[in-house]
Design an enzyme around this catalytic site. Structure first.
Site, PDB file in Angstrom:
ATOM      1  N   LEU B  14      -3.167  -4.778   4.100  1.00 21.85           N
ATOM      2  CA  LEU B  14      -4.603  -4.544   3.998  1.00 21.85           C
ATOM      3  C   LEU B  14      -5.004  -3.393   4.935  1.00 21.85           C
ATOM      4  O   LEU B  14      -5.607  -3.597   5.969  1.00 21.85           O
ATOM      5  CB  LEU B  14      -5.329  -5.843   4.374  1.00 21.85           C
ATOM      6  CG  LEU B  14      -6.798  -6.001   4.021  1.00 21.85           C
ATOM      7  CD1 LEU B  14      -7.097  -5.503   2.639  1.00 21.85           C
ATOM      8  CD2 LEU B  14      -7.192  -7.450   4.152  1.00 21.85           C
ATOM      9  N   HIS B  15      -4.624  -2.177   4.549  1.00 16.40           N
ATOM     10  CA  HIS B  15      -4.931  -1.031   5.408  1.00 16.40           C
ATOM     11  C   HIS B  15      -6.314  -0.468   5.084  1.00 16.40           C
ATOM     12  O   HIS B  15      -7.097  -1.098   4.358  1.00 16.40           O
ATOM     13  CB  HIS B  15      -3.823   0.034   5.310  1.00 16.40           C
ATOM     14  CG  HIS B  15      -3.661   0.631   3.943  1.00 16.40           C
ATOM     15  ND1 HIS B  15      -4.216   1.839   3.617  1.00 16.40           N
ATOM     16  CD2 HIS B  15      -3.045   0.172   2.837  1.00 16.40           C
ATOM     17  CE1 HIS B  15      -3.915   2.087   2.333  1.00 16.40           C
ATOM     18  NE2 HIS B  15      -3.209   1.104   1.854  1.00 16.40           N
ATOM     19  N   THR B  16      -6.623   0.681   5.605  1.00 19.45           N
ATOM     20  CA  THR B  16      -7.986   1.207   5.530  1.00 19.45           C
ATOM     21  C   THR B  16      -8.553   1.298   4.113  1.00 19.45           C
ATOM     22  O   THR B  16      -9.668   0.851   3.861  1.00 19.45           O
ATOM     23  CB  THR B  16      -8.029   2.613   6.171  1.00 19.45           C
ATOM     24  OG1 THR B  16      -7.261   2.566   7.366  1.00 19.45           O
ATOM     25  CG2 THR B  16      -9.448   3.017   6.504  1.00 19.45           C
TER      26      THR B  16
END
Lengths: 334, 88
Positions: B14-16
């Site tokens: 769940l990155h940017t």
């Protein structure tokens, strides 16, 4: 405001975690190597095992961190070698998470080794017993305190910890940014972890990852620390007042006098709560500053609402109504 | 109130960018939306909050929707997770 957030609480910490966190602060040293680092401490209290060493082990709270002060060490030294070992071995029958020797004291090598074989780590510190007891108790109290994550912006305004809450997109971060621009200090934006410290004190901080980043709609992510410098941030602050922003509702009953103080319980700590209706053109930053100043005034014993009320009662009693603040303008036409 | 459990499918976690998609999708709805992971609960409409979770591939999250359009909000957000945010 209703808080639906979950309260969390650590129920145990490992000795390894305690040692890593405490070794520098409390000058802890490992005396019998890297053993028992997976042992868990579940109790925030400490125990002085004097009576257990003397052989009385009923009610021995062995699952606490055991603190050996001068009393315990002197007692052991007063015994001859074999008795001393026997007394110490009484303790080793129990699953002790770890032992701490104060005042730079040490134990016989064979005792350290015997504890090591039982998986009980022994740490030493040059600090005095009262000092290390205070530090360790405070550290453990902090670790086992109830915590909660709140959604809001947390700013130190004139030294008052103001937590700004409200629905997403109402403009909390914008107010925080505005406050920072006016010389106040940001503690955390969006994700604020609050911890109850002792009884009745609520401390707030950001998270390790986010620190002093914030999001402003339309701009994206900003780093307040690199943008405004060290004067614009702080790492922790006591939460002293909650300002809840709300879209203006005509039928809502907002306070007009400020005589009745509204409070909100957070982790069972009662925090003054101000419900602030907002609409375009209203300068919420200045109002937030004013809320902080008013809090300070009250804190130092001056309550504007009460003072005014008192004054009014005096005038009603004196029956002199509607007179001017100045009874004669003299010849001053400035 | 609706609760849904979802798993992070894409490799990068769940990155940017996925965090931004979630927040944008959630912001279209009026319902309150929270995400919890390992007892840590954040507001799902806050990008900083969602990124704070630092959720890696394979981790499970509990989504909670509460409000008048909770049904539609849940469908839209869960769909994003199910598609792995259209990433590998």
């Amino acid at each position: 405001m209703k808080l639906k957030n979950k309260e969390t609480k650590k129920t145990s910490i490992t000795v390894g975690f305690l040692f890593e966190a405490a070794k520098k602060r409390f000058q802890l040293q490992q005396l019998n190597g890297q053993v028992g680092f997976d042992n868990v401490v579940k109790d925030k209290n400490l125990h002085r095992p004097g009576l257990a060493l003397a052989g009385y082990v009923e009610l021995f709270t062995y699952n606490r961190l055991q603190l050996f002060g001068n009393t315990e060490i002197k007692y052991l030294q007063s015994l001859d070698r074999s008795k001393r070992m026997k007394a110490f071995e009484t303790l080793l029958e129990f699953q002790i998470p770890c032992m701490v020797l104060t005042n730079g004291n040490v134990l016989d090598k064979e005792m350290l080794e015997a504890a090591g074989r039982k998986g009980i780590p022994i740490f030493g510190t040059p600090l005095e017993t009262t000092k290390i007891a205070y530090f360790l108790a405070d550290f453990l109290d902090d670790q086992f305190s109830p915590q909660m994550v709140l959604h809001g912006s947390f700013v130190d305004v004139y030294g008052v910890g103001v937590l700004v809450t409200g629905r997403s997109g109402i403009g909390k971060s914008e107010i925080a940014l505005d406050l920072v621009e006016r010389g106040h200090r940001l503690v955390a934006d969006d994700v604020v972890t609050v911890t109850r410290k002792g009884e009745g004190i609520l401390m707030g901080a950001g998270t390790d990852l986010v620190k002093h980043f914030m999001e402003i709609r339309g701009l994206g992510l900003l780093d307040v620390r690199s943008m405004f410098g060290i004067r614009a941030i702080r790492f922790q602050k006591r939460v002293e007042i909650v300002v809840e922003l709300e879209d203006w509702k005509g039928d809502q009953d907002y306070t007009r006098t400020g005589l009745d103080e509204d409070i909100i319980p957070i982790l069972n700590v009662e925090i003054p709560h101000v419900l602030l209706p907002i609409f375009p053109g209203k300068n919420v930053t200045v109002i937030t500053e004013t809320i902080a100043l008013n809090y300070l005034l009250k804190h130092y014993g001056y309550d504007a609402a009460k003072e005014f009320s008192k004054r009014l009662e005096g005038v009603i009693g004196a029956k002199k109504k509607g007179s001017r603040a100045i009874n004669y303008f003299e010849h001053d036409f400035e | 109130m609706i609760e849904r459990e979802v798993r992070i499918r894409n490799k990068a976690g769940l990155h940017t960018r996925p965090a931004a998609s979630i927040v944008k999708t959630a912001a279209r709805f009026e319902s309150e939306f929270t995400i919890s992971k390992d007892g840590f609960e954040i507001n799902g409409k806050s990008i900083i909050g969602v990124m704070t979770l630092a959720a890696e591939q394979g981790s499970t999250l509990l989504l909670r929707f509460d409000g008048p359009d909770e049904e539609a909000a849940a469908t839209a957000v869960v769909d994003l997770f199910d598609r792995g945010f259209d990433e590998e």
